[in-house]
Design a protein around this motif. Structure first.
Motif, short mmCIF file in Angstrom:
data_model
loop_
_atom_site.label_atom_id
_atom_site.label_comp_id
_atom_site.label_asym_id
_atom_site.label_seq_id
_atom_site.Cartn_x
_atom_site.Cartn_y
_atom_site.Cartn_z
N PRO A 217 69.95 28.54 35.05
CA PRO A 217 70.68 29.22 35.71
C PRO A 217 71.10 28.19 37.07
CG PRO A 217 68.56 30.02 36.43
CD PRO A 217 68.55 29.13 35.08
N PRO A 218 72.65 28.60 37.47
CA PRO A 218 72.88 27.66 38.63
C PRO A 218 72.27 27.93 39.80
CG PRO A 218 74.34 29.43 38.10
CD PRO A 218 73.62 29.60 37.24
N PRO A 219 72.23 26.95 40.79
CA PRO A 219 71.55 27.01 42.09
C PRO A 219 72.21 28.10 43.00
CG PRO A 219 72.36 24.78 41.83
CD PRO A 219 72.80 25.54 40.71
N ASN A 220 71.69 28.70 43.92
CA ASN A 220 72.19 29.79 44.62
C ASN A 220 73.24 29.10 45.78
OD1 ASN A 220 70.80 32.05 43.64
ND2 ASN A 220 69.22 31.70 45.04
N ASP A 221 74.17 29.77 46.10
CA ASP A 221 75.14 29.25 47.13
C ASP A 221 74.82 29.58 48.44
OD1 ASP A 221 77.33 28.25 48.46
OD2 ASP A 221 78.91 28.99 47.32
N SER B 239 74.60 22.72 49.12
CA SER B 239 73.31 23.26 48.51
C SER B 239 73.52 23.34 47.06
CB SER B 239 73.35 24.59 48.98
OG SER B 239 74.50 25.52 48.72
N GLY B 240 72.46 23.33 46.59
CA GLY B 240 72.36 22.87 45.04
C GLY B 240 72.33 21.47 44.52
N GLU B 241 72.73 20.50 45.35
CA GLU B 241 73.03 19.36 44.91
C GLU B 241 71.72 18.37 45.15
OE1 GLU B 241 77.42 17.70 44.87
OE2 GLU B 241 76.98 18.26 46.91
N CYS C 298 64.03 22.30 41.02
CA CYS C 298 64.95 22.50 39.97
C CYS C 298 65.02 23.97 39.69
CB CYS C 298 64.28 21.93 38.70
SG CYS C 298 64.14 20.23 38.86
N GLU C 299 65.90 24.36 38.95
CA GLU C 299 65.92 25.66 38.21
C GLU C 299 65.48 26.18 36.81
OE1 GLU C 299 68.55 24.90 40.15
OE2 GLU C 299 68.12 26.04 42.03
N ILE D 144 76.68 23.62 38.73
CA ILE D 144 75.49 22.40 38.56
C ILE D 144 74.19 23.10 38.11
CG2 ILE D 144 73.87 21.54 40.34
CD1 ILE D 144 76.12 21.65 42.29
N ARG D 145 73.44 22.35 37.18
CA ARG D 145 72.24 22.52 36.68
C ARG D 145 71.15 21.61 37.12
NH1 ARG D 145 75.13 26.09 36.29
NH2 ARG D 145 75.87 27.12 34.09
N ASN D 146 70.20 22.09 37.88
CA ASN D 146 69.03 21.20 38.26
C ASN D 146 67.68 21.35 37.16
OD1 ASN D 146 70.66 19.96 40.43
ND2 ASN D 146 70.10 21.94 41.40
N PHE D 147 67.29 20.17 36.34
CA PHE D 147 66.19 20.41 35.55
C PHE D 147 65.26 19.24 35.63
CE2 PHE D 147 67.29 17.69 31.91
CZ PHE D 147 68.33 17.37 32.29
N CYS D 148 64.01 19.49 34.91
CA CYS D 148 63.31 18.34 34.93
C CYS D 148 62.54 18.39 33.58
CB CYS D 148 62.25 18.48 36.09
SG CYS D 148 61.21 20.23 36.21
N ILE D 149 61.74 17.57 33.22
CA ILE D 149 61.27 17.56 31.81
C ILE D 149 59.64 17.49 31.94
CG2 ILE D 149 60.97 16.21 29.69
CD1 ILE D 149 63.97 15.15 30.12
N ILE D 150 59.21 18.38 31.24
CA ILE D 150 57.51 18.28 31.19
C ILE D 150 57.21 17.84 29.79
CG2 ILE D 150 55.47 19.90 31.34
CD1 ILE D 150 57.16 21.77 32.95
N ALA D 151 56.36 16.68 29.82
CA ALA D 151 56.10 16.26 28.50
C ALA D 151 54.80 15.42 28.55
CB ALA D 151 57.02 15.38 28.06
N HIS D 152 53.87 15.59 27.75
CA HIS D 152 52.73 14.50 27.70
C HIS D 152 53.02 12.98 27.47
CE1 HIS D 152 48.55 14.08 27.34
NE2 HIS D 152 48.70 13.51 26.10
N ILE D 153 52.23 12.24 27.82
CA ILE D 153 52.46 10.85 27.60
C ILE D 153 52.84 10.59 26.15
CG2 ILE D 153 51.19 8.55 27.39
CD1 ILE D 153 49.91 9.71 30.34
#
Ligand code: GTP
Length: 553
Positions: free
Chosen positions: A182-186, A253-255, A96-97, A6-15
């Motif tokens: 990194p993957p989430p902690n279990d 956990s992680g989801e 997110c990680e 599993i990978r949790n991520f977000c996106i940081i960007a300017h308009i």
């Protein structure tokens, strides 16, 4: 998939740097959304957002991606791009990680983006730098990389080159997400703790809560407890976002997922709250929870007095979906019945006003935005005052404090002089200037929030031909030499027009306001005196009647 995939991520960007275009490509490339069912820019689904091209509310999407021979589950959590929502951004980062930092390679890094990168670093996220729009002839990825390294100190040696529009570099980005984040902690065996990063109100099902399970496991039908709001519910439905809601029986956990539990208002499921089990409670809330504090206030009055009940209903409906919106009734002899409303910042205020007018067909008069002043009284009381009309009498006041912000402006160097002049004009105190490359600089000032409410942002844009960007953070209250400016029409004070201003500016502000009123008030067959008045005018105007304008026909 196992938690290690599993990978949790977000996106940081300017308009306008291409986040939505990139998200569309990620969804297509992973087969999450088929080309034909794809509305342009899937994540921004509010009309207003699409029209103004800005992302206001957060959403999430789960993608399945084959890397090597293994299936990976990539959860994207979207973040709004505007500073008013930096608390919401911080909570989605905490879910997110890792984060993709998307920067337009033909422009460079912008002020709001930087603020969010700092938040991501505070949350220990792995940051993948993506230089977008490399198809443009003006793209200068090397310069932009240097800027990011100079100002944030982020190692960009492995920055990705991408053109979201042409579909270049998308697979490489997906691979980097798998390899570098990194993957989430279990912690599936621990007591449940799930972080709420967004919620919205659905008229049929009640509030839909978006969360990330940090520890433990949540099953459909579980009795749950919200730790900050101290409310209990049953999780009637749980599921994942793919990106449409898809029901599941269990989340580990992680989801990342959603739940519905007949919750009546988003205020009961606040962003940043921790969900735990009713029976087996976690000991501590997840860190970082904050109550929403409105910073900017204004009065909203219907043009047509008959629309007052409709305005109240509309505000109540918006509030179901917006825990940060505050309002209370306000009456004035001149403007009639209306509401005093509190907002997180100027964009938030604009969005609410626009939605009231557009979605609820209301025709509104808005009074000038104001901030919350703190009045220290001679009797030792402290009065919080968001409405100039309730300011304690001059004799009762010992001092007035106002909120201050630190602003950071990023600008091409040609406009430095003009922007410094702007900040100085607004009672700004110079803090720092830093050249981040040969052609761009970052300038910091501390100034009163009240000086920013109004046209500061528009001025910044027009003085820099649109090239400068800014972000601000609240730094606290400080004492200032403030006075109340009353406006009298035909000898009577019009309370909603009263403002609190700095003593040195009172004359100019009063003169501008009265001149404008002279233009606006319809011609009468008699003299209508418009007068500006200050509670302690003796200090300033010995003769007391400067500033009477009248129009005679
Ligand atoms: P918000 O939704 O306001 O946050 O904007 P955004 O960052 O999501 O930007 P969006 O994806 O809407 O892109 C802004 C503009 O840049 C659009 O006109 C896109 O077509 C264009 N654009 C996005 N990516 C690229 C690219 O790689 N190359 C070029 N030439 N244009 C791009």
């Amino acid at each position: 998939v196992p938690i290690s995939n599993i990978r949790n991520f977000c996106i940081i960007a300017h308009i306008d740097h291409g986040k939505s275009t990139l998200v569309d490509k990620l969804l297509q490339m992973t087969g999450t959304v088929q080309q034909r069912e794809m509305k342009e820019q899937f994540l921004d689904n509010m009309d207003l957002e699409r029209e103004r091209g800005i992302t206001i509310k957060l959403q999430a999407a789960r993608m399945r991606y084959m890397f090597g021979n293994e299936a990976y589950c990539l959860n994207l959590i979207d973040t709004p791009g505007h500073v008013d929502f930096s608390y919401e951004v911080s909570r989605s980062l905490a879910a997110c990680e890792g984060a993709l930092l998307v920067v337009d390679a033909s422009q460079g890094v912008e002020a709001q983006t930087l603020a969010n990168v700092y938040l991501a670093l505070e949350n220990n996220l792995e940051i993948i730098t993506v230089l977008n729009k490399i198809d443009l002839p003006g793209a200068e990825p090397d310069r932009v990389v240097k800027e990011i390294e100079e100002i944030v100190g982020l190692d960009c040696s492995n920055a990705m080159l991408c053109s979201a529009k042409m579909g270049i570099g998308i697979i490489e980005i997906l691979n980097a997400i798998v390899e570098r984040i990194p993957p989430p902690n279990d912690t599936a065996e621990s007591p449940l703790r799930a972080l709420i990063f967004d919620s919205y109100y659905d008229p049929y099902r009640g509030v839909i809560v978006y969360f990330r399970v940090i520890d433990g496991t949540l099953k459909k039908g579980d009795r749950i407890h919200f730790m900050a709001s101290e409310k209990d519910y049953t999780a009637d439905e749980i599921g994942v976002l793919s990106p449409n809601q898809l029901q599941v029986e269990e989340l580990y956990s992680g989801e990342v997922g959603y739940l519905s539990a007949s919750i009546r208002s988003v205020a009961d499921a606040r962003v940043g709250d921790t969900i735990t089990h009713y029976g087996r409670r976690a000991e501590n809330l997840l860190p970082g929870y904050e109550e929403a504090t409105p910073m900017v206030f204004c009065g909203l009055f219907p043009v047509d007095a008959d629309q007052y009940p409709e305005l109240r209903d509309a505000l109540e409906k918006l509030q179901l979906n917006d825990a940060a919106l505050k309002f209370e009734p306000e009456t004035s002899s001149a403007m009639g019945f209306g509401f005093r409303c509190g907002f997180l910042g100027l964009l938030h205020m604009e969005i609410v006003q626009e939605r009231l007018e557009r979605e609820y067909n209301l025709n509104l008069i808005t009074t000038a935005p104001s901030v919350v002043y703190r009045v220290n009284c001679v009797d030792g009381d402290t009065v919080e005052c968001s409405n100039p009309s309730i300011l304690p009498e001059p004799g009762r006041r010992r001092s007035i404090e106002e909120p201050f912000v630190k602003i950071d402006m990023l600008t091409p160097k040609d406009y430095i002089g003009s922007l410094m002049e702007l900040a100085q004009d607004r009672r700004g105190e110079f803090k720092e200037i830093k050249f981040i490359s040969e052609i761009r600089a970052s300038i910091s000032y501390e100034l009163p929030l009240s000086e920013m409410v109004g046209d500061f942002f528009d001025q910044l844009k027009s003085r820099s031909k649109g090239y400068a960007s800014m972000e601000y953070t609240f730094i606290g209250y400080k004492e200032s030499d403030l006075v109340k400016l009353d406006i009298q029409i035909n000898g009577e004070c019009v309370e909603p027009l009263a403002t609190i201003v700095h003593k040195d500016k009172a004359y100019a502000v009063g003169r501008a306001l009265t001149l404008r009123l002279k233009e606006l008030i319809p011609r009468h067959m008699f003299k209508v005196p418009i007068q500006k008045d200050m509670t302690n005018k003796r200090d300033l105007w010995a003769d007391g009647d400067i500033g009477t304008y009248s129009r005679r026909c």
